[in-house]
Structures are given as C-alpha cells and as structure tokens.
Design an enzyme around this catalytic site. Structure first.
Site, PDB file in Angstrom:
ATOM      1  N   HIS A  12      16.391  16.521 -29.627  1.00  0.00           N
ATOM      2  CA  HIS A  12      16.339  17.708 -28.760  1.00  0.00           C
ATOM      3  C   HIS A  12      17.250  18.855 -29.233  1.00  0.00           C
ATOM      4  O   HIS A  12      17.766  19.633 -28.427  1.00  0.00           O
ATOM      5  CB  HIS A  12      16.676  17.311 -27.317  1.00  0.00           C
ATOM      6  CG  HIS A  12      18.077  16.795 -27.140  1.00  0.00           C
ATOM      7  ND1 HIS A  12      18.420  15.884 -26.177  1.00  0.00           N
ATOM      8  CD2 HIS A  12      19.224  17.054 -27.808  1.00  0.00           C
ATOM      9  CE1 HIS A  12      19.708  15.613 -26.258  1.00  0.00           C
ATOM     10  NE2 HIS A  12      20.220  16.320 -27.249  1.00  0.00           N
ATOM     11  N   HIS A  59      24.115  18.790 -21.187  1.00  0.00           N
ATOM     12  CA  HIS A  59      25.223  19.084 -22.095  1.00  0.00           C
ATOM     13  C   HIS A  59      26.190  20.060 -21.411  1.00  0.00           C
ATOM     14  O   HIS A  59      26.322  21.213 -21.819  1.00  0.00           O
ATOM     15  CB  HIS A  59      24.702  19.678 -23.394  1.00  0.00           C
ATOM     16  CG  HIS A  59      23.750  18.797 -24.160  1.00  0.00           C
ATOM     17  ND1 HIS A  59      22.452  18.581 -23.781  1.00  0.00           N
ATOM     18  CD2 HIS A  59      23.919  18.074 -25.290  1.00  0.00           C
ATOM     19  CE1 HIS A  59      21.866  17.773 -24.644  1.00  0.00           C
ATOM     20  NE2 HIS A  59      22.730  17.448 -25.565  1.00  0.00           N
ATOM     21  N   HIS A 193      23.592  11.859 -35.710  1.00  0.00           N
ATOM     22  CA  HIS A 193      24.329  13.113 -35.811  1.00  0.00           C
ATOM     23  C   HIS A 193      25.736  12.975 -35.241  1.00  0.00           C
ATOM     24  O   HIS A 193      25.972  12.176 -34.353  1.00  0.00           O
ATOM     25  CB  HIS A 193      23.596  14.309 -35.204  1.00  0.00           C
ATOM     26  CG  HIS A 193      23.280  14.310 -33.725  1.00  0.00           C
ATOM     27  ND1 HIS A 193      22.657  13.281 -33.064  1.00  0.00           N
ATOM     28  CD2 HIS A 193      23.472  15.267 -32.782  1.00  0.00           C
ATOM     29  CE1 HIS A 193      22.475  13.614 -31.782  1.00  0.00           C
ATOM     30  NE2 HIS A 193      22.976  14.811 -31.585  1.00  0.00           N
ATOM     31  N   GLU A 240      23.157   9.179 -28.086  1.00  0.00           N
ATOM     32  CA  GLU A 240      22.021   9.678 -27.290  1.00  0.00           C
ATOM     33  C   GLU A 240      20.816   8.743 -27.390  1.00  0.00           C
ATOM     34  O   GLU A 240      19.946   8.755 -26.523  1.00  0.00           O
ATOM     35  CB  GLU A 240      21.621  11.088 -27.766  1.00  0.00           C
ATOM     36  CG  GLU A 240      22.646  12.151 -27.429  1.00  0.00           C
ATOM     37  CD  GLU A 240      22.264  13.551 -27.924  1.00  0.00           C
ATOM     38  OE1 GLU A 240      22.868  14.514 -27.445  1.00  0.00           O
ATOM     39  OE2 GLU A 240      21.370  13.684 -28.782  1.00  0.00           O
TER      40      GLU A 240
HETATM   41  C1  DHB Z   1      22.801  19.578 -32.073  1.00  0.00           C
HETATM   42  C2  DHB Z   1      22.204  18.391 -31.672  1.00  0.00           C
HETATM   43  C3  DHB Z   1      22.272  17.966 -30.343  1.00  0.00           C
HETATM   44  O1  DHB Z   1      21.739  16.795 -29.888  1.00  0.00           O
HETATM   45  C4  DHB Z   1      22.895  18.762 -29.408  1.00  0.00           C
HETATM   46  O2  DHB Z   1      22.871  18.359 -28.112  1.00  0.00           O
HETATM   47  C5  DHB Z   1      23.506  19.954 -29.779  1.00  0.00           C
HETATM   48  C6  DHB Z   1      23.446  20.360 -31.125  1.00  0.00           C
HETATM   49  C7  DHB Z   1      22.717  20.050 -33.483  1.00  0.00           C
HETATM   50  O3  DHB Z   1      22.294  19.311 -34.379  1.00  0.00           O
HETATM   51  O4  DHB Z   1      23.069  21.216 -33.726  1.00  0.00           O
HETATM   52 FE    FE Z   2      22.274  16.458 -27.627  1.00  0.00          FE
END
Ligand code: DHB
Ligand code: FE
Length: 287
Positions: A12, A59, A193, A240
């Site tokens: 997302h 978030h 990530h 997540e």
């Molecule tokens: C990014 C990924 C995320 O899941 C998020 O909530 C905010 C930023 C990103 O890769 O920039």
């Molecule tokens: Fe996220």
C-alpha cells in the site's frame, strides 16, 4: 447467506497513490508496477463484489499514540479521506456498509475477538492505495468498503496466528449474515521494507517470494512466523504482512491462485500482490 468468494493482498505504498494522482503512472519508473495490476482491474470489474472488507493499518492518521486499538472495525456510513500532509488524496470518499459491519462486529465480539467499534474515522493510504490499484480512478468506488484497522505501528502488534484466526472468525461472521452478498476481503501492507534506522531501504526478495508460496499453500505455517523473523529478515515495516493473514484465514485452506505479482522497487518497498479465489464458494463472476 453472505459469503467470502476471494481475497486480494497488496502492498500500500503512499508514493503509488501520488504517482496515480499526479499522472505519472506511465513514467518509466511506475509503468512496470501498474502493469502488474492490469489483470487485477479486469478481474475485479468482472467479479463485482457487493462489499469489501479491507484489512489495513492506519499510519497515525485516525489513531495516534494516544489511542492504539489492536483491531478496529469501521461501522460508519462514510469514511472521509485523511490529510497525510499534502492535503487529502483526490479520491472518492469511502462508503461503508453499516449493517454488515455491525453484524460482523457483533459476531466477532461474541466469538471472543474484542474489536474496537469505530463510528467516525478518516482513512489513509493504507486503505486508499489498494482501492486505487484495483479500481483505478473512478468517480465513485464501485462498492461499499468496511475498513478493518490493525495496529502494526506500536509494539506489540497482534501475532500472525491471532490474525489468521481472526480471519476465520470474520468468515463465520459473514456467513451468518442473511443477505446473499458476495464479499471480497483485502489484506494490505508489506512486503519487505524498513523505513527508518541504519537498515532503512532493506529489501529481501528471497524472504518475500518464499512468503508468497507459504501464504498460498501452507497458510498455517505462514501464520506461525514470529514477529522477530519478519523484522530480522524483511525489515521492521514488513510486520505489516500479518494483516495479509487475516485475509488468508477468511479463505479456504486450498485456494485457486488466479494472479501473482512481485515488483521491486516502489519507493522503499517490495510490492507483492495476490488474488486468491475460494474453491468451495460459488464462482467469481456475478451471476
Ligand atoms: C512506504 C511504505 C509503506 O508501507 C508506508 O506505510 C509508507 C511508506 C514506502 O515505501 O515509502
Ligand atoms: Fe505502511
């Protein structure tokens, strides 16, 4: 009786929403990403769900460190789009399904999952980016959406197993709703990530690809992955992925994988996407 006929999982990343909103989806950087959702848009246009249960994380838009519900279900008639710092995304407001949402909330709580009931809530990229990826840029979202927010921001998030079992309880809840609605469930977030600290930018494609296989074919095993393994192998924000397990729990043990897409990079994130159809409930196409 209502039924869950399919699950959709997808990352997302907020920059995906910004790329779409600013007309950059055909740029060289973004084109391969959006190409991975072309099939998905056709699939959902044919499948025409009557409602979507969208599992995502907030978030720090609707909630903050002041108030941290582990599992929250949106029972409102409408969910406005949150301002995440650049003004609200220019996407349609999200229409809820209060009748089904209240039914699910009641069923879950009596089934011993103590949900937080939310009657007023703005929704952020965690919810809107998956809708954009699946539906593009319509004037209105084509069906009601029930937001189901999970805390994966502040330790401790729920375990993968708890999420998987919640998915099973959601299925029981939907199947005890009298109207014959065909419901899709989305699990969003992930894949690998990490957005902060010395390991910022970490991607582990081997972990991600292995997770996709286990998620589809050995979901109970995937549900047993401990938090520390996500964080160590795939970065702090890969946690997540526990939200995907809620969608997986709501599906059959044996599912039909109709689409898989994996792409690196999108912003700081490895994008994973699956469409899984149940084999025991009726077909995907609206009769
Ligand atoms: C990014 C990924 C995320 O899941 C998020 O909530 C905010 C930023 C990103 O890769 O920039
Ligand atoms: Fe996220």
């Amino acid at each position: 009786m209502a039924s869950i006929f399919a699950g959709v999982t997808t990352s997302h990343v907020p920059a995906i929403g910004a790329a779409l909103d600013n007309g950059k989806s055909t740029d060289a950087y973004w084109q391969p990403l959006f190409a991975g959702y072309e099939f998905s848009k056709r699939w959902i246009a044919e499948a025409k769900p009557d409602a979507i249960i969208l599992v995502y994380n907030d978030h720090a838009s609707a909630f903050s460190l002041d108030l941290i519900p582990t599992f929250a279900i949106g029972c409102a008639a409408e969910f406005p789009i949150a301002d995440e710092g650049w003004g609200p995304r220019a996407v349609p407001p999200v229409t809820g399904h209060p009748e089904l949402a209240w039914h699910i909330a009641a069923s879950l709580i009596l089934d011993e999952f103590d949900m937080t009931i939310v009657n007023k809530m703005e929704v952020d990229h965690g919810l809107t980016v998956p809708l954009s990826l699946m539906f593009g840029q319509p004037a209105a979202w084509p069906c009601p959406v029930i937001p189901l927010a999970v805390n994966v921001v502040q330790y401790p998030p729920p375990s993968g197993h708890r999420c998987y079992m919640l998915g099973k309880a959601i299925r029981r809840a939907v199947e005890s709703f009298a109207a014959p609605l065909r419901v899709a469930i989305f699990g969003t977030g992930g894949m690998s990530h990490q957005l902060q600290g010395p390991r910022a930018g970490l991607i582990n494609s081997e972990f991600d690809r292995n997770f996709l296989d286990r998620f589809v074919h050995e979901p109970r095993q995937a549900a047993g992955i401990p938090h520390i393994e996500y964080v160590r192998e795939a970065g702090s924000e890969s946690i997540e992925l526990v939200m995907w397990l809620i969608a997986r729990g709501a599906l059959d043990d044996v599912v039909r994988e109709v689409h898989r897409f994996y792409h690196v990079p999108a912003s700081n994130t490895a994008v994973g996407h699956l469409i899984l159809e149940n084999t025991t409930t009726q077909g995907t196409k609206k009769p």
